[in-house]
Enzyme design. Structure first.
Site, PDB file in Angstrom:
ATOM      1  N   ASP A  31       2.449  -3.784   3.517  1.00  0.00           N
ATOM      2  CA  ASP A  31       3.417  -3.947   1.888  1.00  0.00           C
ATOM      3  C   ASP A  31       4.777  -2.915   2.596  1.00  0.00           C
ATOM      4  O   ASP A  31       4.437  -1.979   3.280  1.00  0.00           O
ATOM      5  CB  ASP A  31       2.442  -2.437   1.527  1.00  0.00           C
ATOM      6  CG  ASP A  31       2.984  -2.187   0.411  1.00  0.00           C
ATOM      7  OD1 ASP A  31       3.837  -3.206   0.128  1.00  0.00           O
ATOM      8  OD2 ASP A  31       2.109  -1.039  -0.644  1.00  0.00           O
ATOM      9  N   ASN A  33       0.144  -9.744  -7.576  1.00  0.00           N
ATOM     10  CA  ASN A  33       1.492 -10.290  -7.252  1.00  0.00           C
ATOM     11  C   ASN A  33       2.295 -11.285  -7.893  1.00  0.00           C
ATOM     12  O   ASN A  33       3.044 -11.433  -8.407  1.00  0.00           O
ATOM     13  CB  ASN A  33       1.881 -10.769  -5.908  1.00  0.00           C
ATOM     14  CG  ASN A  33       1.207  -9.533  -5.046  1.00  0.00           C
ATOM     15  OD1 ASN A  33       0.620  -9.214  -3.884  1.00  0.00           O
ATOM     16  ND2 ASN A  33       1.748  -8.007  -5.781  1.00  0.00           N
TER      17      ASN A  33
END
Ligand code: IPE
Ligand code: IPE
Ligand code: MG
Length: 255
Positions: free
Chosen positions: A22, A70
């Site tokens: 991330d 996502n």
């Protein structure tokens, strides 16, 4: 072995490291460049952790590349990520063969663009007998979705009589997850400081050690990975038990 391995005991490495990669967007934002540029740099970090894992002798590396959630990002970013993944597979295949790395992919792959599905499948096929290390790419993956598909398959098997509901235990259930046959992660790394699982492995992380670093994914390279492994090795894994010396103390006190 190429680089040095400070502070790492090569005999006590995790068998399976899982990483939530991330912080690409923030890395780019801080430099005033597009998020996609951040993802591009993130690819080099993937390369670094794969190579380091292989060199150290870690057997399983799971990489959370794209979550179910996502898909809700802007189409351009999603398309760029899919393109990057495809390019990664194409450029890395030779190295995977040379380093005897087997690639697996988990997640709802049917949602991926057909060209990427094809490339993934051909990479999986080409590398399937490589004995050195397994890289598990979690793409279009969600921990809850994995649970749902496991429940569905299990229910079908029960209905058809292939399995007796009374015989379902944790080991049986484990075999229905997309990670069947892969040991649970010993270590979960999350970059960019976020203290959450974000729907990654839910069942599989029951006893994983969790390491969160502020470092953003594009800056997470060999040294940062080694730091995480060194911290892992300092952890005391108890699995709900008490330690041997505490047990001995208790026995002495009871006498
Ligand atoms: C991780 O970086 C890559 C994916 C989730 C695909 P992000 O894109 O989430 O970066 P941040 O969290 O916005 O910085
Ligand atoms: C988790 O990162 C998913 C991946 C790294 C693939 P996100 O950036 O999507 O997670 P949130 O939105 O911060 O929870
Ligand atoms: Mg993020």
């Amino acid at each position: 072995m190429g680089a040095t391995t400070p502070n790492i005991d090569l005999h006590r490495l995790p068998h399976h490291v899982a990483i939530i990669m991330d912080g690409n967007g923030r890395w780019a934002q801080r430099r005033g460049i597009t998020r996609v540029e951040g993802h591009k740099r993130g690819k080099d970090s993937v390369r670094a952790v794969v190579e380091t894992s292989r060199r150290l002798g870690i057997k399983y590396l799971s990489l959370f590349a794209f979550s179910t959630e996502n898909w809700q990002r802007p189409r351009r970013e999603v398309e760029a990520l899919m393109g990057l993944l495809r390019r990664y597979l194409r450029t890395e295949l030779r190295k995977m063969m040379k380093n005897e790395i087997r690639l697996l992919a988990i997640g709802d792959l049917t949602r991926l663009p057909p060209a990427l599905q094809a490339d993934l499948q051909s990479t999986i096929d080409a590398t399937k007998n490589n004995p050195g290390m397994t890289v598990v790419l979690a793409v279009s993956y969600g921990g809850r979705e994995d649970m749902v598909q496991a429940a569905r398959k299990l229910a079908c098997d029960a209905r058809s009589g292939r399995i007796d509901p009374e015989k379902i235990d944790a080991r049986v259930l484990d075999g229905y997850f997309s990670t069947a046959g892969i040991p649970d992660p010993d270590l979960l790394i999350r970059t960019s400081g976020e203290m959450r699982i974000s729907n990654f492995f839910l069942w599989q992380l029951a006893y994983s050690e969790i390491y969160v670093t502020e470092t953003l994914w594009p800056d997470f390279r060999e040294i940062e990975f080694m730091d995480a492994l060194a911290v892992f090795q300092q952890r005391e894994r108890r699995f709900g038990r008490i330690l041997e010396h505490q047990e001995a103390e208790q026995l002495r006190a009871a006498r």
